[in-house]
Design a protein around this motif. Structure first.
Motif, PDB file in Angstrom:
ATOM      1  N   ILE A 165       4.460   1.874  -7.200  1.00 10.15           N
ATOM      2  CA  ILE A 165       5.003   0.517  -7.091  1.00 10.15           C
ATOM      3  C   ILE A 165       5.944   0.215  -8.258  1.00 10.15           C
ATOM      4  O   ILE A 165       7.016  -0.366  -8.079  1.00 10.15           O
ATOM      5  CB  ILE A 165       3.839  -0.508  -7.085  1.00 10.15           C
ATOM      6  N   ALA A 166       5.521   0.661  -9.435  1.00 15.73           N
ATOM      7  CA  ALA A 166       6.334   0.410 -10.630  1.00 15.73           C
ATOM      8  C   ALA A 166       7.696   1.084 -10.513  1.00 15.73           C
ATOM      9  O   ALA A 166       8.680   0.626 -11.080  1.00 15.73           O
ATOM     10  CB  ALA A 166       5.597   0.903 -11.866  1.00 15.73           C
ATOM     11  N   GLY A 167       7.729   2.165  -9.758  1.00 10.22           N
ATOM     12  CA  GLY A 167       8.974   2.912  -9.600  1.00 10.22           C
ATOM     13  C   GLY A 167       9.867   2.375  -8.500  1.00 10.22           C
ATOM     14  O   GLY A 167      10.901   2.946  -8.207  1.00 10.22           O
ATOM     15  N   MET A 168       9.440   1.303  -7.856  1.00  6.23           N
ATOM     16  CA  MET A 168      10.268   0.727  -6.799  1.00  6.23           C
ATOM     17  C   MET A 168      10.334  -0.798  -6.944  1.00  6.23           C
ATOM     18  O   MET A 168       9.885  -1.527  -6.056  1.00  6.23           O
ATOM     19  CB  MET A 168       9.758   1.141  -5.409  1.00  6.23           C
ATOM     20  N   PRO A 169      10.928  -1.242  -8.054  1.00 11.53           N
ATOM     21  CA  PRO A 169      10.929  -2.677  -8.373  1.00 11.53           C
ATOM     22  C   PRO A 169      11.795  -3.503  -7.426  1.00 11.53           C
ATOM     23  O   PRO A 169      11.660  -4.735  -7.401  1.00 11.53           O
ATOM     24  CB  PRO A 169      11.488  -2.705  -9.803  1.00 11.53           C
ATOM     25  N   GLU A 170      12.641  -2.820  -6.667  1.00  6.45           N
ATOM     26  CA  GLU A 170      13.542  -3.564  -5.778  1.00  6.45           C
ATOM     27  C   GLU A 170      12.808  -4.147  -4.567  1.00  6.45           C
ATOM     28  O   GLU A 170      13.331  -4.995  -3.862  1.00  6.45           O
ATOM     29  CB  GLU A 170      14.705  -2.669  -5.325  1.00  6.45           C
ATOM     30  N   LEU A 171      11.582  -3.682  -4.343  1.00 14.58           N
ATOM     31  CA  LEU A 171      10.811  -4.187  -3.202  1.00 14.58           C
ATOM     32  C   LEU A 171       9.584  -4.953  -3.694  1.00 14.58           C
ATOM     33  O   LEU A 171       8.978  -4.587  -4.703  1.00 14.58           O
ATOM     34  CB  LEU A 171      10.361  -3.027  -2.324  1.00 14.58           C
ATOM     35  N   SER A 172       9.223  -5.971  -2.940  1.00 20.15           N
ATOM     36  CA  SER A 172       8.052  -6.750  -3.349  1.00 20.15           C
ATOM     37  C   SER A 172       6.770  -5.989  -3.028  1.00 20.15           C
ATOM     38  O   SER A 172       6.698  -5.250  -2.039  1.00 20.15           O
ATOM     39  CB  SER A 172       8.043  -8.099  -2.639  1.00 20.15           C
ATOM     40  N   ASP A 173       5.780  -6.167  -3.865  1.00 18.55           N
ATOM     41  CA  ASP A 173       4.524  -5.437  -3.710  1.00 18.55           C
ATOM     42  C   ASP A 173       3.879  -5.700  -2.352  1.00 18.55           C
ATOM     43  O   ASP A 173       3.473  -4.772  -1.649  1.00 18.55           O
ATOM     44  CB  ASP A 173       3.537  -5.841  -4.812  1.00 18.55           C
ATOM     45  N   SER A 174       3.810  -6.959  -1.997  1.00 19.81           N
ATOM     46  CA  SER A 174       3.106  -7.314  -0.761  1.00 19.81           C
ATOM     47  C   SER A 174       3.791  -6.683   0.452  1.00 19.81           C
ATOM     48  O   SER A 174       3.154  -6.268   1.408  1.00 19.81           O
ATOM     49  CB  SER A 174       3.061  -8.833  -0.600  1.00 19.81           C
ATOM     50  N   HIS A 175       5.073  -6.607   0.321  1.00 20.04           N
ATOM     51  CA  HIS A 175       5.940  -5.988   1.290  1.00 20.04           C
ATOM     52  C   HIS A 175       5.548  -4.521   1.504  1.00 20.04           C
ATOM     53  O   HIS A 175       5.309  -4.048   2.607  1.00 20.04           O
ATOM     54  CB  HIS A 175       7.325  -6.033   0.640  1.00 20.04           C
ATOM     55  N   VAL A 176       5.462  -3.826   0.395  1.00 19.15           N
ATOM     56  CA  VAL A 176       5.127  -2.398   0.430  1.00 19.15           C
ATOM     57  C   VAL A 176       3.709  -2.202   0.975  1.00 19.15           C
ATOM     58  O   VAL A 176       3.465  -1.334   1.807  1.00 19.15           O
ATOM     59  CB  VAL A 176       5.243  -1.781  -0.975  1.00 19.15           C
ATOM     60  N   ILE A 177       2.805  -3.031   0.495  1.00 17.26           N
ATOM     61  CA  ILE A 177       1.419  -2.918   0.941  1.00 17.26           C
ATOM     62  C   ILE A 177       1.317  -3.097   2.448  1.00 17.26           C
ATOM     63  O   ILE A 177       0.613  -2.345   3.129  1.00 17.26           O
ATOM     64  CB  ILE A 177       0.545  -3.962   0.206  1.00 17.26           C
ATOM     65  N   GLN A 178       2.056  -4.049   2.931  1.00 17.77           N
ATOM     66  CA  GLN A 178       2.052  -4.310   4.372  1.00 17.77           C
ATOM     67  C   GLN A 178       2.464  -3.055   5.156  1.00 17.77           C
ATOM     68  O   GLN A 178       1.822  -2.688   6.144  1.00 17.77           O
ATOM     69  CB  GLN A 178       3.035  -5.461   4.649  1.00 17.77           C
ATOM     70  N   VAL A 179       3.510  -2.428   4.694  1.00 18.32           N
ATOM     71  CA  VAL A 179       3.998  -1.232   5.386  1.00 18.32           C
ATOM     72  C   VAL A 179       2.980  -0.092   5.276  1.00 18.32           C
ATOM     73  O   VAL A 179       2.725   0.621   6.244  1.00 18.32           O
ATOM     74  CB  VAL A 179       5.371  -0.793   4.832  1.00 18.32           C
ATOM     75  N   ILE A 180       2.399   0.058   4.099  1.00 19.82           N
ATOM     76  CA  ILE A 180       1.414   1.136   3.899  1.00 19.82           C
ATOM     77  C   ILE A 180       0.223   0.964   4.844  1.00 19.82           C
ATOM     78  O   ILE A 180      -0.214   1.925   5.486  1.00 19.82           O
ATOM     79  CB  ILE A 180       0.946   1.174   2.430  1.00 19.82           C
ATOM     80  N   PHE A 181      -0.256  -0.244   4.942  1.00 21.97           N
ATOM     81  CA  PHE A 181      -1.384  -0.509   5.844  1.00 21.97           C
ATOM     82  C   PHE A 181      -1.009  -0.174   7.286  1.00 21.97           C
ATOM     83  O   PHE A 181      -1.779   0.460   8.008  1.00 21.97           O
ATOM     84  CB  PHE A 181      -1.816  -1.976   5.734  1.00 21.97           C
ATOM     85  N   ALA A 182       0.160  -0.616   7.665  1.00 18.27           N
ATOM     86  CA  ALA A 182       0.592  -0.386   9.045  1.00 18.27           C
ATOM     87  C   ALA A 182       0.782   1.101   9.322  1.00 18.27           C
ATOM     88  O   ALA A 182       0.401   1.607  10.382  1.00 18.27           O
ATOM     89  CB  ALA A 182       1.882  -1.150   9.319  1.00 18.27           C
ATOM     90  N   MET A 183       1.333   1.813   8.345  1.00 14.85           N
ATOM     91  CA  MET A 183       1.543   3.250   8.523  1.00 14.85           C
ATOM     92  C   MET A 183       0.216   3.976   8.693  1.00 14.85           C
ATOM     93  O   MET A 183       0.052   4.801   9.594  1.00 14.85           O
ATOM     94  CB  MET A 183       2.288   3.829   7.313  1.00 14.85           C
TER      95      MET A 183
END
Lengths: 147, 147
Positions: B118-136
DNA sequence: AAAAAATAGTTGACAGCGTCAACCTTTTGG
DNA sequence: CCAAAAGGTTGACGCTGTCAACTATTTTTT
């Protein structure tokens, strides 16, 4: 998803790694290629005059392991080893026509899996997901940021 | 990212699988646990009276492979096998205290990796990323949707 | 220019891991 | 009561990657 000890995030990461990885389709990437073999093949494809050790670096294998995997790929007919004339120590590994073909079909296999995955998450937009995937891959590849 | 044969998406998926997976940290999940062993441990933790075969199912191993991995975990002291009294064929696999501890520290290790990512992808919001990870994870787990 | 160190790669011995097939034991069903 | 099914184990096996020792070429030192 449940359980107090293992968090959902951990479980999701493992799920993703497991399905995308070694046990994804049926233990093979495609054809008779394991996942490390595929990564090696891609490394060889993208590296001009690829030395054996470079394959090892991208797989985090020892140089001995690198030799072994390259030899295996050579036996399968996907790769050729040629000694350089500038430096006789180095072996240049090159893709054969057959190797290129197998790389292509493996790519197709991964795209298929990606499409299936996307199809299973209709609540999110494709571009959205792609954006996150790219960012994740980039961040993971770069490793822990230098402090 | 480049190369005409392998698409960027394929490469990203492999990158993710590889870093999250077997070669992520240093070939081990945590302590002296391989990735399948960790998955097995989690399965055992979340399944009451877990039979040996169930471990095999969640790993896509044969029942023979299941026996082997459970035995390995038992030898490491993370697990106990107890014959049921209702059905003497079945072996209930249970986590030991030590097994629970190792599960906890492995979880911490994965969370750490997640945070680094997450720290390496500051351009995206955390909740955003988490949402995608869960869905994947969910989509991959369910496999190809039933048509 | 000779000796020493570094670099690239290979190989034999080895250990870990999962499969296959055969097998034992217990349960279930006719 | 006997045959089939189900849970589990084990020996033989093959595949993979590591380790350490080794060969063969540079490159660096002195």
């Amino acid at each position: 998803m449940s359980g107090a000890v293992i968090s959902d995030i951990s479980r999701c990461l493992i799920e993703i790694a497991w399905h995308l990885g070694p046990k994804g389709i049926n233990g093979e990437c495609c054809e008779n290629l394991t996942m490390p073999e595929f990564i090696a093949l891609d490394k060889i494809f993208t590296t001009p005059n690829c030395p054996v050790q470079d394959v090892g670096y991208s797989l985090k294998f020892t140089k001995s392991g690198a030799t072994r995997i390259v030899n295996r790929l050579e036996k399968k007919g996907y790769v050729n080893k040629i000694r350089t004339m500038d430096d006789a120590r180095i072996c240049c590994v090159k893709l054969t026509k057959k190797g290129l073909q197998v790389l292509e079909s493996t790519n197709a296999r991964y795209l298929k899996q990606f499409e299936d995955m996307i199809a299973g998450m209709p609540e999110l937009s494709d571009s959205h997901v792609i954006q996150v995937i790219f960012a994740m891959a980039k961040s993971l590849k770069n490793g822990v940021p230098i402090v």
